[in-house]
Design a protein around this motif. Structure first.
Motif, PDB file in Angstrom:
ATOM      1  N   ASP A 293      60.113  42.158  22.475  1.00  0.00           N
ATOM      2  CA  ASP A 293      58.643  42.629  22.784  1.00  0.00           C
ATOM      3  C   ASP A 293      58.532  43.749  23.590  1.00  0.00           C
ATOM      4  O   ASP A 293      57.611  44.698  23.225  1.00  0.00           O
ATOM      5  CB  ASP A 293      58.170  41.285  23.507  1.00  0.00           C
ATOM      6  CG  ASP A 293      56.798  41.274  23.954  1.00  0.00           C
ATOM      7  OD1 ASP A 293      56.040  41.111  23.154  1.00  0.00           O
ATOM      8  OD2 ASP A 293      56.322  41.598  25.092  1.00  0.00           O
ATOM      9  N   SER A 296      58.861  46.536  20.933  1.00  0.00           N
ATOM     10  CA  SER A 296      57.559  46.838  20.157  1.00  0.00           C
ATOM     11  C   SER A 296      56.729  47.855  21.045  1.00  0.00           C
ATOM     12  O   SER A 296      55.836  48.484  20.647  1.00  0.00           O
ATOM     13  CB  SER A 296      56.789  45.710  19.806  1.00  0.00           C
ATOM     14  OG  SER A 296      55.499  45.588  19.352  1.00  0.00           O
ATOM     15  N   ARG A 305      53.982  42.084  17.712  1.00  0.00           N
ATOM     16  CA  ARG A 305      54.274  41.313  18.829  1.00  0.00           C
ATOM     17  C   ARG A 305      53.766  39.890  18.726  1.00  0.00           C
ATOM     18  O   ARG A 305      52.780  39.782  17.827  1.00  0.00           O
ATOM     19  CB  ARG A 305      53.226  41.661  19.959  1.00  0.00           C
ATOM     20  CG  ARG A 305      53.713  43.244  20.213  1.00  0.00           C
ATOM     21  CD  ARG A 305      53.237  43.788  21.848  1.00  0.00           C
ATOM     22  NE  ARG A 305      53.275  42.886  22.877  1.00  0.00           N
ATOM     23  CZ  ARG A 305      53.039  42.785  23.998  1.00  0.00           C
ATOM     24  NH1 ARG A 305      51.674  43.361  24.123  1.00  0.00           N
ATOM     25  NH2 ARG A 305      53.357  42.008  24.957  1.00  0.00           N
TER      26      ARG A 305
END
Length: 306
Positions: A293, A296, A305
């Motif tokens: 996460d 990203s 995500r």
């Protein structure tokens, strides 16, 4: 329902050929259900060798063994042709020392281990068990140092350690492996959980995604993705190796100084895996803070995500 002669003879042949037989789901190296894993864990601590039968590969044996000994569940342990029982009985015998006695093994050391429980971990545990009336906190540590906590009734044969005012219940094998461990509470922006550190284990270092990119560009680190297949498919991390696909054994034989970076969704479950490898002697173990996460958000926004 009766057991057909051919299947009865097949089962009897297995019992005649092997003194100790565990009919289970999966095999000794890879149990395929929690009850089978529990039975294997107990037997592995007492025996070097025993025979297993994977009932998932043989439907006739799977149903036939239930009729053979009039026992409705699997796993089932047989010794010298006699049914001992299922997972619960095996675990009870293991905890009490009866399993050791049955196989002529040395009686287990029942000295409670010294465990360090940090204040943060103790506070989190108290909050978690505050309403669990009549339940005890159990810690199970497998032969590979994989660990898990659960709330369950106290057993008569439990080995009990007192750490920071909290009773921790263990079986004989877990008690031996728990000696000198430190239980801490790890918090990140993405989550929190209990963390075990074993004596002599290398420290797990947090690695930011920016630092990870630098290390990847330099080609001096192995990224190990611990996420399940559906998450990996949703947001792939190019070049990462999959723990699920390759299995732990594929990494266990790497040189102990191999630089490793463990990756998950938010960096919580990967820390537990990283600590497991550190406990097994790997010296350059990193956990990717924030997981994919964070990657990203900070490095590559083309990664979805979720």
């Amino acid at each position: 329902m009766s057991l057909d002669t051919a299947t009865r003879e097949r089962i009897q042949s297995l019992l005649d050929t092997h003194r100790i037989v565990l009919f289970m789901k999966g095999d000794r190296r890879q149990p395929m259900c929690g009850f089978s894993a529990a039975a294997v864990g107990a037997l592995d601590d007492v025996l070097d060798d025993y025979h297993t039968v994977n009932v998932l590969e043989d439907p006739e044996i799977r149903e036939g063994i239930k009729l053979f000994g009039d026992w409705p569940t699997i796993p089932q342990l047989y010794v010298s042709g006699e049914l001992v029982g299922g997972s619960d009985i095996v675990r009870q015998m293991y905890a009490s020392g009866q399993l050791h006695e049955l196989f002529g093994a040395e009686a287990p050391d029942r000295t409670p281990p010294e465990i360090t429980l940090t204040d943060k971990a103790a506070e989190a545990i108290r909050d978690g068990i505050g309403n669990a009336q009549g339940m005890a906190l159990h810690l199970n540590i497998g032969a590979d140092n994989s660990a898990g906590f659960q709330l369950a009734p106290a057993g008569e044969s439990d080995i009990v350690s007192l750490a920071n005012g909290i009773e921790i219940h263990l079986d004989p094998g877990s008690a031996q492996r728990a000696r000198g461990i430190v239980i801490d509470w790890v918090e990140t922006m993405q989550g929190a959980g209990l963390s075990l550190r074993f004596p002599g284990a290398a420290e797990v270092h947090d690695l930011s995604v920016a630092e990870l990119k630098t290390r990847i560009d330099a080609g001096d680190i192995t990224v190990i993705d611990v996420r399940p297949a559906d998450q990996r498919a949703l947001a792939p991390f190019p070049g990462a190796r999959s723990l699920e696909e390759e299995g732990e054994a594929a990494f266990a034989n790497l040189p102990k100084d191999t630089p490793m970076a463990f990756l998950c969704h938010h960096g919580v479950s990967s820390r537990g895996v990283a600590e497991h490898f550190a406990a097994h002697g790997f010296t350059q173990v990193h956990n990717v803070a924030g997981g994919i996460d964070a990657w990203s958000q900070e490095i590559d926004d083309s990664v979805p995500r979720y």
